[in-house]
Write a protein that holds these residues in place. Structure first.
Motif, PDB file in Angstrom:
ATOM      1  N   HIS A   1       0.252  -9.696  -5.429  1.00 16.32           N
ATOM      2  CA  HIS A   1       0.371 -10.690  -5.740  1.00 16.32           C
ATOM      3  C   HIS A   1       1.388 -11.784  -5.961  1.00 16.32           C
ATOM      4  O   HIS A   1       1.210 -12.413  -6.321  1.00 16.32           O
ATOM      5  CB  HIS A   1      -1.133 -11.629  -5.737  1.00 16.32           C
ATOM      6  CG  HIS A   1      -2.206 -10.647  -5.109  1.00 16.32           C
ATOM      7  ND1 HIS A   1      -2.078 -10.674  -4.054  1.00 16.32           N
ATOM      8  CD2 HIS A   1      -2.465  -9.707  -5.370  1.00 16.32           C
ATOM      9  CE1 HIS A   1      -3.127 -10.526  -3.438  1.00 16.32           C
ATOM     10  NE2 HIS A   1      -3.648  -9.604  -4.470  1.00 16.32           N
TER      11      HIS A   1
ATOM     12  N   SER B   1       4.011  -7.561  -2.644  1.00 18.29           N
ATOM     13  CA  SER B   1       3.298  -8.191  -0.724  1.00 18.29           C
ATOM     14  C   SER B   1       4.613  -9.459  -0.550  1.00 18.29           C
ATOM     15  O   SER B   1       4.077 -10.526  -0.966  1.00 18.29           O
ATOM     16  CB  SER B   1       2.185  -8.163  -0.853  1.00 18.29           C
ATOM     17  OG  SER B   1       1.629  -6.878  -0.797  1.00 18.29           O
TER      18      SER B   1
ATOM     19  N   ASP C   1       1.326  -2.686  -9.710  1.00 16.24           N
ATOM     20  CA  ASP C   1       0.893  -3.914  -9.058  1.00 16.24           C
ATOM     21  C   ASP C   1       1.234  -4.746  -8.614  1.00 16.24           C
ATOM     22  O   ASP C   1       0.307  -5.484  -9.061  1.00 16.24           O
ATOM     23  CB  ASP C   1      -0.377  -2.923  -8.311  1.00 16.24           C
ATOM     24  CG  ASP C   1      -1.361  -3.682  -7.078  1.00 16.24           C
ATOM     25  OD1 ASP C   1      -0.632  -4.724  -6.282  1.00 16.24           O
ATOM     26  OD2 ASP C   1      -2.660  -3.022  -6.462  1.00 16.24           O
TER      27      ASP C   1
ATOM     28  N   HIS D   1       5.164 -10.490   1.567  1.00 20.83           N
ATOM     29  CA  HIS D   1       4.431 -10.890   3.256  1.00 20.83           C
ATOM     30  C   HIS D   1       3.300 -12.222   3.103  1.00 20.83           C
ATOM     31  O   HIS D   1       2.850 -12.376   3.318  1.00 20.83           O
ATOM     32  CB  HIS D   1       3.952  -9.529   4.002  1.00 20.83           C
ATOM     33  CG  HIS D   1       3.107  -8.962   3.955  1.00 20.83           C
ATOM     34  ND1 HIS D   1       1.765  -9.309   3.956  1.00 20.83           N
ATOM     35  CD2 HIS D   1       2.821  -7.929   3.601  1.00 20.83           C
ATOM     36  CE1 HIS D   1       0.948  -8.356   3.848  1.00 20.83           C
ATOM     37  NE2 HIS D   1       2.484  -7.047   3.025  1.00 20.83           N
TER      38      HIS D   1
ATOM     39  N   SER E   1       0.959  -1.247  -0.124  1.00 22.01           N
ATOM     40  CA  SER E   1      -0.201   0.331   0.137  1.00 22.01           C
ATOM     41  C   SER E   1       0.994   1.033   0.087  1.00 22.01           C
ATOM     42  O   SER E   1       0.716   2.041  -0.691  1.00 22.01           O
ATOM     43  CB  SER E   1      -1.272   0.253   1.462  1.00 22.01           C
ATOM     44  OG  SER E   1      -1.868  -0.880   1.290  1.00 22.01           O
TER      45      SER E   1
HETATM   46  C1  LIG Z   1      -4.256  -5.742  -5.553  1.00 20.69           C
HETATM   47  C2  LIG Z   1      -3.561  -5.176  -4.317  1.00 20.69           C
HETATM   48  N1  LIG Z   1      -3.031  -4.381  -4.037  1.00 20.69           N
HETATM   49  C3  LIG Z   1      -1.872  -3.831  -3.475  1.00 20.69           C
HETATM   50  C4  LIG Z   1      -1.671  -4.515  -2.055  1.00 20.69           C
HETATM   51  C5  LIG Z   1      -1.732  -3.724  -0.274  1.00 20.69           C
HETATM   52  O1  LIG Z   1      -1.080  -4.867   0.070  1.00 20.69           O
HETATM   53  P1  LIG Z   1       0.000  -4.676   1.149  1.00 20.69           P
HETATM   54  O2  LIG Z   1      -1.407  -5.563   2.217  1.00 20.69           O
HETATM   55  O3  LIG Z   1       0.839  -5.396   0.794  1.00 20.69           O
HETATM   56  O4  LIG Z   1      -0.004  -3.059   1.380  1.00 20.69           O
HETATM   57  C6  LIG Z   1      -3.045  -5.312  -2.020  1.00 20.69           C
HETATM   58  C7  LIG Z   1      -4.000  -5.732  -1.000  1.00 20.69           C
HETATM   59  O5  LIG Z   1      -4.447  -7.017  -1.020  1.00 20.69           O
HETATM   60  C8  LIG Z   1      -4.105  -5.733  -2.899  1.00 20.69           C
HETATM   61  O6  LIG Z   1      -4.527  -7.418  -3.449  1.00 20.69           O
END
Ligand SMILES: Cc1ncc(COP(=O)(O)O)c(C=O)c1O
Length: 496
Positions: free
Chosen positions: A201, A226, A198, A228, A94
């Motif tokens: 995943h 991510s 983005d 994590h 995010s």
């Molecule tokens: C498509 C997508 N982008 C960004 C994010 C944000 O990732 P994070 O939870 O690491 O902040 C998510 C979280 O589920 C997501 O599904």
């Protein structure tokens, strides 16, 4: 193939040195290596996490001005992922997405994004003051989800908006479907602008050739993952990669520094360092095992009456170019129960917690933390649930087509800062929405901040509610009222 020694973990090593020196801590955090910590919490956690929960000093380096082990750890991550530069984010993907957007667009710039944006993308758009131009992702009515955006859609949108400053793509989707990112990168670059991805995943892509192509490999200029979510970093720990002639690495560093805390968790940072070592050295075989295990689950689930888990047969339609087999989407529509119901039954009766549910599906995220036992427990629970519900005549809900994208009158930032009032949906027709409205399935906003509320939208919401479908996005959980901006109260209306 790597230029650096991927067996090294410079940040984790620096923390181990701090521990081994038996350093006396007159620095924050105040629990001082756990001594001042609540006893019950410490008893549960054990002592080790507190020993490396430190703050910024020379030995362990600074995230904002890295010159030592954090600098080296980020360079190792760039080497592992084939990037020019990599940054650690402890604000998840995010925070990294907000930084990516603010690094490439500014007030009044157009940015082309899919309509089903994650809220962090909207946050980046609000913070930067950019104007979003939306592309509709491809819909799969059979399973009620949105897939990727097709290259042709990107091309058409760019041709209509030759003044756009960047394109952002979500790839792969939460459900593991990837679009033809290489074709999209070529189209975007032919317009001389950067492609942002983005890749929340996709931190594992690129480490096993049964997975879709990674964003960096496909030619993306900047992406965030991510770490994590799928591989071994701890929650909140993500990576941001830059590989581009269009993106200024120093600007990215500056923006990230503006957005991130001055007290980053060294536990999270060290977990990124070690997760990178693990995926770089052992990713291929670990992912091979994960793919085999999740494909085994998919085959078994597809034999259970009333359940369906899509695999590669989903490919070929627009927006579906490659599939990540570590994702297990279980469609339960033919059981006559919703995905939300199935999620609750699995959690409450079987103590199995899924990642996400929607009207038709539950989603299991596969990783190298899964075991044959845990997968078998899921399969046997699903068999029992099928026995209970399949063929009992429960009613299935049908997909209702979403209305067209409404007129945009304000930039999201202007809508966010304009005077607002709350009105019933019926009385809001013709006004500007300050909120989102989203229907599940397929989780695509029907209305975004700054857009005109139409009678078509209000009728659609009513239709969804009448058949018991799920609408959300407004502060009012019942979606009877919506926050609106009256044109006379709008801060500045400047979107044609
Ligand atoms: C498509 C997508 N982008 C960004 C994010 C944000 O990732 P994070 O939870 O690491 O902040 C998510 C979280 O589920 C997501 O599904």
């Amino acid at each position: 193939m790597y230029k650096l020694d991927q067996d090294e973990t410079p940040l984790f090593d620096a923390l181990m040195e701090y521990v081994n020196r038996e350093t006396i801590p007159f620095h924050v955090p105040g629990h001082k290596k756990g001594v001042g910590m609540d006893t019950e919490f410490k008893d549960f956690m054990g002592e080790n996490p507190f020993k490396i929960d430190v703050t910024v000093f020379k030995l362990v380096d600074s995230l904002h001005h890295p010159t030592g082990p954090i600098k080296k750890a980020q360079e190792l991550a760039a080497d592992a992922y084939g990037a020019d530069a990599t940054f650690f984010s402890i604000h998840g993907t995010s925070g990294a997405i907000q930084a990516m957007i603010m690094s490439v667009v500014t007030d009044g710039d157009k940015i082309i994004v899919p309509r089903n944006v994650h809220k962090s993308i909207t946050a980046g758009i609000i913070l930067s003051g950019a104007i979003p131009v939306y592309m509709q992702p491809e819909l799969d009515k059979k399973v009620g989800i949105a897939h990727g955006v097709a290259p042709s859609c990107v091309e058409i949108t760019l041709n209509k908006n030759p003044d756009a400053k960047a394109v952002l793509i979500i790839n792969p989707t939460y459900y593991g479907v990837a679009t033809d990112l290489k074709a999209i990168a070529d189209i975007v670059h032919s317009h001389g602008i950067p492609l942002i991805v983005d890749e929340a995943h996709g931190p594992h892509l690129g480490f096993n050739d049964k997975l879709p192509m990674s964003a960096i490999e496909a030619g993306a200029d900047i992406c965030s993952q991510s770490t994590h979510k799928i591989i071994g970093a701890m929650t909140q720990a993500s990576l941001l990669h830059v590989h581009s002639k269009y993106v200024d690495v120093n600007k990215v560093h500056q923006v990230l520094s503006l957005l991130q805390t001055t007290s980053p968790s060294y536990i999270l940072l060290a977990s990124l360092d070690c997760a990178r070592r693990q995926i770089a050295l052992h990713g291929e075989e670990l992912l091979e095992d994960t793919i085999t295990l999740i494909n085994y689950a998919r085959t078994k689930i597809n034999k259970i009456p009333g359940l369906y888990s899509f695999g590669e047969e989903v490919l070929g339609v627009p927006g579906c170019y490659a599939f990540d087999p570590t994702k297990l989407t279980i469609t339960c529509r033919d059981l006559g129960i919703t995905g939300f119901d199935l999620d609750m039954i699995l959690a409450n009766k079987y103590h199995i917690q899924m990642e996400m549910s929607d009207l038709y599906n539950v989603l299991a995220v596969g990783s190298f933390g899964d075991t044959k036992e845990s997968v078998n427990a899921l399969i046997s629970a699903l068999k029992e649930i099928s026995n209970e519900y399949f063929g009992k005549g429960n009613k299935k809900s049908n997909f209702i087509d979403i209305p067209s994208i409404p007129e945009q009158l304000q930039r999201p930032r202007e809508a966010f800062t304009s005077l607002k009032s709350s009105l019933s949906l019926k009385n809001s027709i013709g006004l500007i929405s300050r909120e989102f409205l989203m229907a599940y399935p397929p989780g695509i906003p029907i209305l975004c901040p700054g857009e005109r509320i139409t009678s078509e939208i209000v009728d659609y919401i009513q239709k969804l509610k009448d058949v018991g479908l799920f609408v959300q996005g407004t502060e009012d959980p019942k979606v009877e009222f919506i926050k609106v901006v009256k044109e006379e109260d709008a801060v500045y209306i400047n979107v044609e």
